[in-house]
Scaffold this active site. Structure first.
Site, PDB file in Angstrom:
ATOM      1  CD  GLU A 215      -3.361  -0.912   0.185  1.00  0.00           C
ATOM      2  OE1 GLU A 215      -3.687   0.363   0.017  1.00  0.00           O
ATOM      3  OE2 GLU A 215      -3.833  -2.045   0.370  1.00  0.00           O
ATOM      4  CB  CYS A 249      -1.702   7.588   1.294  1.00  0.00           C
ATOM      5  SG  CYS A 249      -2.716   6.384   1.941  1.00  0.00           S
TER       6      CYS A 249
HETATM    7  P1  NAD Z   1       8.018   4.555   5.058  1.00  0.00           P
HETATM    8  O1  NAD Z   1       8.028   3.559   3.880  1.00  0.00           O
HETATM    9  O2  NAD Z   1       9.196   4.734   5.270  1.00  0.00           O
HETATM   10  O3  NAD Z   1       8.393   3.351   6.947  1.00  0.00           O
HETATM   11  C1  NAD Z   1       7.246   3.166   6.423  1.00  0.00           C
HETATM   12  C2  NAD Z   1       7.538   1.707   7.186  1.00  0.00           C
HETATM   13  O4  NAD Z   1       8.809   0.898   7.094  1.00  0.00           O
HETATM   14  C3  NAD Z   1       7.681   2.232   8.736  1.00  0.00           C
HETATM   15  O5  NAD Z   1       7.606   0.774  10.105  1.00  0.00           O
HETATM   16  C4  NAD Z   1       9.011   1.803   9.096  1.00  0.00           C
HETATM   17  O6  NAD Z   1      10.226   1.146  10.242  1.00  0.00           O
HETATM   18  C5  NAD Z   1       9.899   1.096   7.343  1.00  0.00           C
HETATM   19  N1  NAD Z   1      11.042   0.602   7.347  1.00  0.00           N
HETATM   20  C6  NAD Z   1      11.564   2.337   6.895  1.00  0.00           C
HETATM   21  N2  NAD Z   1      12.847   2.074   6.165  1.00  0.00           N
HETATM   22  C7  NAD Z   1      12.916   0.197   6.281  1.00  0.00           C
HETATM   23  C8  NAD Z   1      14.034  -0.785   5.549  1.00  0.00           C
HETATM   24  N3  NAD Z   1      14.901   0.540   4.733  1.00  0.00           N
HETATM   25  N4  NAD Z   1      13.738  -1.577   5.330  1.00  0.00           N
HETATM   26  C9  NAD Z   1      12.217  -2.418   6.051  1.00  0.00           C
HETATM   27  N5  NAD Z   1      11.110  -1.286   6.519  1.00  0.00           N
HETATM   28  C10 NAD Z   1      11.871  -0.374   6.411  1.00  0.00           C
HETATM   29  O7  NAD Z   1       6.872   5.516   5.081  1.00  0.00           O
HETATM   30  P2  NAD Z   1       6.294   6.378   6.182  1.00  0.00           P
HETATM   31  O8  NAD Z   1       7.420   7.747   5.627  1.00  0.00           O
HETATM   32  O9  NAD Z   1       6.111   5.799   7.249  1.00  0.00           O
HETATM   33  O10 NAD Z   1       4.564   6.933   4.775  1.00  0.00           O
HETATM   34  C11 NAD Z   1       5.057   7.711   4.350  1.00  0.00           C
HETATM   35  C12 NAD Z   1       4.207   6.878   2.915  1.00  0.00           C
HETATM   36  O11 NAD Z   1       3.228   5.294   2.843  1.00  0.00           O
HETATM   37  C13 NAD Z   1       3.624   7.825   1.847  1.00  0.00           C
HETATM   38  O12 NAD Z   1       4.626   7.652   0.248  1.00  0.00           O
HETATM   39  C14 NAD Z   1       2.325   7.489   2.101  1.00  0.00           C
HETATM   40  O13 NAD Z   1       1.937   7.679   0.634  1.00  0.00           O
HETATM   41  C15 NAD Z   1       2.383   5.472   2.709  1.00  0.00           C
HETATM   42  N6  NAD Z   1       1.358   5.737   2.896  1.00  0.00           N
HETATM   43  C16 NAD Z   1       0.326   4.710   2.060  1.00  0.00           C
HETATM   44  C17 NAD Z   1      -0.702   4.408   2.297  1.00  0.00           C
HETATM   45  C18 NAD Z   1      -1.772   3.517   1.380  1.00  0.00           C
HETATM   46  O14 NAD Z   1      -2.721   2.839   2.025  1.00  0.00           O
HETATM   47  N7  NAD Z   1      -1.892   3.111  -0.004  1.00  0.00           N
HETATM   48  C19 NAD Z   1      -1.328   4.817   4.131  1.00  0.00           C
HETATM   49  C20 NAD Z   1      -0.681   5.632   4.731  1.00  0.00           C
HETATM   50  C21 NAD Z   1       1.013   5.678   3.889  1.00  0.00           C
END
Ligand code: NAD
Length: 463
Positions: A215, A249
């Site tokens: 997502e 998002c």
């Molecule tokens: P992110 O990708 O930075 O982090 C998400 C999760 O991944 C966190 O739990 C984090 O600890 C983990 N993570 C981060 N780096 C990692 C790595 N290198 N290896 C493994 N795990 C890792 O995203 P964010 O900043 O928390 O959220 C923002 C993004 O999420 C935006 O792009 C937004 O559009 C998207 N989003 C999408 C939805 C949806 O339902 N489609 C909903 C909310 C947010």
């Protein structure tokens, strides 16, 4: 009690859950319903703690906490209401040569699943997929975002208090923890987050051939035609954009507005921003804050573009950025290159809908697309000529809370979907079952084949 930090490692936790899954307890539909009811009770019991944690992490207004996070309550009710029909084997048609036989599709749980969440809706993004995982009969490891620490701790506390950790548990931590967990073999990984991390998750899953739901986000366009109700359009866009200070998002990332109504629309947007948050949004109890300094700095960088129509005020100490509209931006500027994920609304004008459609189609497929118009022909054109995870016509965000609509992206905005029945399907394997009888056994399929081909061809309609 197994909880990260108690000396257990991810491998032990997953093994415990695998052992629990193998007992078959989670396959019992009554057990699943009982767990969903427990989850409901737990949320009801902790509602003020949840509101409080969200306030601390994001200054999330109480109303938004209920409207966009505690709303998972409804998702649980929906699952409880439909679980019987979802779990029932579905009859499938069979071709004539199989007679006498019966075919059915049995949904079965996948096993032990991992759910990784983002920080912007830190409660809902953990619980909503969990509802699907529970309804489908799985064990689950939850990994909330470390960037919303109060909510992360609370989710861990609630789950630890109300669930057997061999069934559902929370592992809190940062990127390193996330990577350790991703090193384990799961039966499904459900990830909410950014596109670059989605690729990392998918690569880790590929090592074990684990299926993923991703997502993700991206730049979701909001196209505004000239044939609209200006007031409602502006109000619905301003709400969808500045909810949670733009950290949604599904927020309209940028406006593509018909030149004929641009001035009027921008004036109305300004008026509604004032009506929502007053002359000084920094003092409004209804306006959230940016999650942390890093994102604040990133967003401040995006403000250096185009012509400021309203907003632009910032306060680093409180991670405050005013609801901001910027006109006359160019596609080369960072604000039009990356997902904004904050309270900045850039505006691009168009003359003909063909132009707006081409603009959208020249970019990666967005998570969602908004189109405002009374014109049904244009509505149909935008629907048919663009591709996105979802489309809402004449509103914003609302598609996400219709439980009968699967929620997910397409192309760069995601893989798979959830909510309602889609959540159940995401966490289920649909097993095909063919039951034959011993009544008779036509010998056409058996060797020797001499003289049998014409009949086979006739069955296939190949004469
Ligand atoms: P992110 O990708 O930075 O982090 C998400 C999760 O991944 C966190 O739990 C984090 O600890 C983990 N993570 C981060 N780096 C990692 C790595 N290198 N290896 C493994 N795990 C890792 O995203 P964010 O900043 O928390 O959220 C923002 C993004 O999420 C935006 O792009 C937004 O559009 C998207 N989003 C999408 C939805 C949806 O339902 N489609 C909903 C909310 C947010």
């Amino acid at each position: 009690m197994s909880r990260w930090g108690d000396g257990e490692n991810a491998a032990d936790i997953v093994q415990q859950q695998r052992d629990f899954f193998c007992t078959g307890v989670t396959k019992d539909v009554a057990f699943r319903v009982a767990q969903l009811r427990t989850l409901k009770r737990a949320i009801a019991e902790h509602q003020s703690d949840i509101v409080d944690a969200l306030k601390r992490d994001l200054n999330k207004p109480e109303f938004e906490a209920y409207g966009t996070e505690l709303i998972v309550f409804r998702e649980i009710d929906y699952a409880i209401k439909h679980i019987k029909s979802w779990t029932k084997p579905k009859p499938a048609q069979i071709p004539i040569e199989q007679f006498p036989a019966r075919a059915k599709i049995y949904p079965e749980p996948l096993g032990v699943v991992l759910i990784i969440g983002a920080w912007n809706y830190p409660f809902q993004l953990m619980i909503s997929p969990s509802v699907g995982a529970i309804a489908a009969g799985n064990c689950a490891v939850l990994k909330p975002s470390e960037l919303a620490p109060h909510t992360s701790h609370l989710v861990a506390d609630i789950v630890q208090k109300h669930f057997n950790p061999a069934y559902i548990t929370v592992i809190e931590g940062d990127v390193e923890t996330s990577q350790q967990i991703l090193g384990q073999k799961f039966d499904h990984i459900f990830f909410t987050g950014s596109e670059p991390i989605g690729k990392i998750v998918m690569a880790a899953a590929a090592k074990n051939l684990t299926p993923v739901t991703l997502e993700l986000g991206g730049k979701s366009p909001c196209i505004v035609d000239a044939d609209i109700n200006i007031e409602y359009t502006a109000r619905r866009i301003a709400w969808g954009k500045f909810l949670n200070a733009g950290q949604t998002c599904l927020a309209p990332d940028y406006l593509l507005v018909n030149r004929a109504v641009k001035k009027e629309l921008l004036n109305s947007l300004k008026k509604h921003i004032r009506e929502f948050y007053g002359d000084h949004p920094a003092t409004s109890p209804d306006y959230a804050r940016i999650i942390n300094q890093k994102h604040f700095n990133r967003l401040v960088g995006l403000l250096q573009a185009g012509e400021m129509i309203t907003g632009g005020e910032t306060d680093a100490a409180s991670c405050y950025i005013a609801p901001t509209i910027i006109d006359r931006v160019s596609w080369e500027e960072p604000v039009m290159q990356e997902e904004i994920f904050g309270p900045i609304l850039p505006v691009v004008e168009y003359a003909e809908i063909t132009e707006a459609i081409a603009t959208v189609n020249a970019r990666p497929k967005p998570l969602t697309l908004y189109f405002f118009s009374r014109n049904q022909k244009l509505q149909e054109r935008v629907l048919q000529e663009t591709s996105s995870g979802s489309i809402t016509i004449n509103d914003t965000i609302m598609q996400a809370i219709v439980p009968s609509l699967p929620f997910g992206g397409v192309g760069n905005s995601g893989i798979g979907s959830y909510h309602g029945k889609a959540s159940f399907d995401t966490f289920s394997h649909h097993k095909s079952v063919l039951k034959k009888s011993f009544l008779f056994d036509p010998n056409i399929r058996y060797a020797p084949y001499k003289g049998k081909l014409p009949l086979l061809k006739r069955i296939f309609g190949l004469n």
